[in-house]
Scaffold this motif. Sequence first.
Motif, PDB file in Angstrom:
ATOM      1  N   THR A   1     -18.235  10.530  29.908  1.00 28.44           N
ATOM      2  CA  THR A   1     -19.091   9.399  30.284  1.00 28.44           C
ATOM      3  C   THR A   1     -18.965   8.209  29.352  1.00 28.44           C
ATOM      4  N   LEU A   2     -18.799   8.427  28.056  1.00 31.19           N
ATOM      5  CA  LEU A   2     -18.758   7.301  27.124  1.00 31.19           C
ATOM      6  C   LEU A   2     -17.633   6.317  27.437  1.00 31.19           C
ATOM      7  N   PRO A   3     -16.386   6.755  27.564  1.00 37.10           N
ATOM      8  CA  PRO A   3     -15.344   5.766  27.881  1.00 37.10           C
ATOM      9  C   PRO A   3     -15.548   5.113  29.245  1.00 37.10           C
ATOM     10  N   PHE A   4     -16.060   5.881  30.206  1.00 34.17           N
ATOM     11  CA  PHE A   4     -16.324   5.322  31.528  1.00 34.17           C
ATOM     12  C   PHE A   4     -17.355   4.189  31.433  1.00 34.17           C
ATOM     13  N   LEU A   5     -18.454   4.429  30.752  1.00 33.89           N
ATOM     14  CA  LEU A   5     -19.509   3.425  30.626  1.00 33.89           C
ATOM     15  C   LEU A   5     -19.031   2.208  29.833  1.00 33.89           C
ATOM     16  N   LEU A   6     -18.236   2.439  28.816  1.00 31.86           N
ATOM     17  CA  LEU A   6     -17.699   1.308  28.038  1.00 31.86           C
ATOM     18  C   LEU A   6     -16.753   0.465  28.887  1.00 31.86           C
TER      19      LEU A   6
ATOM     20  N   TYR B   1     -23.982   0.657  22.245  1.00 33.36           N
ATOM     21  CA  TYR B   1     -25.134   1.507  21.963  1.00 33.36           C
ATOM     22  C   TYR B   1     -25.823   1.988  23.238  1.00 33.36           C
ATOM     23  N   THR B   2     -25.791   1.166  24.274  1.00 30.81           N
ATOM     24  CA  THR B   2     -26.331   1.595  25.568  1.00 30.81           C
ATOM     25  C   THR B   2     -25.479   2.726  26.137  1.00 30.81           C
ATOM     26  N   SER B   3     -24.176   2.536  26.093  1.00 28.11           N
ATOM     27  CA  SER B   3     -23.251   3.563  26.585  1.00 28.11           C
ATOM     28  C   SER B   3     -23.405   4.861  25.807  1.00 28.11           C
ATOM     29  N   LEU B   4     -23.482   4.731  24.495  1.00 29.83           N
ATOM     30  CA  LEU B   4     -23.620   5.926  23.661  1.00 29.83           C
ATOM     31  C   LEU B   4     -24.940   6.632  23.945  1.00 29.83           C
ATOM     32  N   SER B   5     -26.019   5.872  24.072  1.00 35.69           N
ATOM     33  CA  SER B   5     -27.331   6.462  24.351  1.00 35.69           C
ATOM     34  C   SER B   5     -27.341   7.180  25.698  1.00 35.69           C
ATOM     35  N   LEU B   6     -26.788   6.546  26.717  1.00 31.29           N
ATOM     36  CA  LEU B   6     -26.727   7.183  28.035  1.00 31.29           C
ATOM     37  C   LEU B   6     -25.851   8.436  28.000  1.00 31.29           C
TER      38      LEU B   6
END
Length: 116
Positions: free
Chosen positions: A76-81, A88-93
């Motif tokens: 999810t992290l690379p996808f959200l980025l 920080y939003t991506s990491l939190s999610l």
Amino acid sequence: MIYYITKIVITTVLIVAVSELAKRSSLMGALLASMPLISVLAMIWLYIDTKDVDKVSALSSSVFWLILPSFVLFITLPFLLRYGLHFYTSLSLSIALTIGSYWLMMVALNHYGVKL
């Protein structure tokens, strides 16, 4: 006391090494980070502390089952980025989704009678 300081120093050095190596090469940083160094160190420290191979075996089995939900973070992290969300939003999610995945894994393991 020296033993605990040694454990902290070795573990800390590994974490710093990953971040410093990743500055130069994401591949090399990822290679070092993906190795189960923390798990291996935890098993070594546990064995040194207890001399109990059953506890080491149980830890190893638990780590195996809990690696699976941790993949959610790395998916999810690379996808959200890439989607354009702030770091920080991506990491939190991603962390929240990973926590949910851990919970689901625990429910599934409990359902099938796997005790961690």
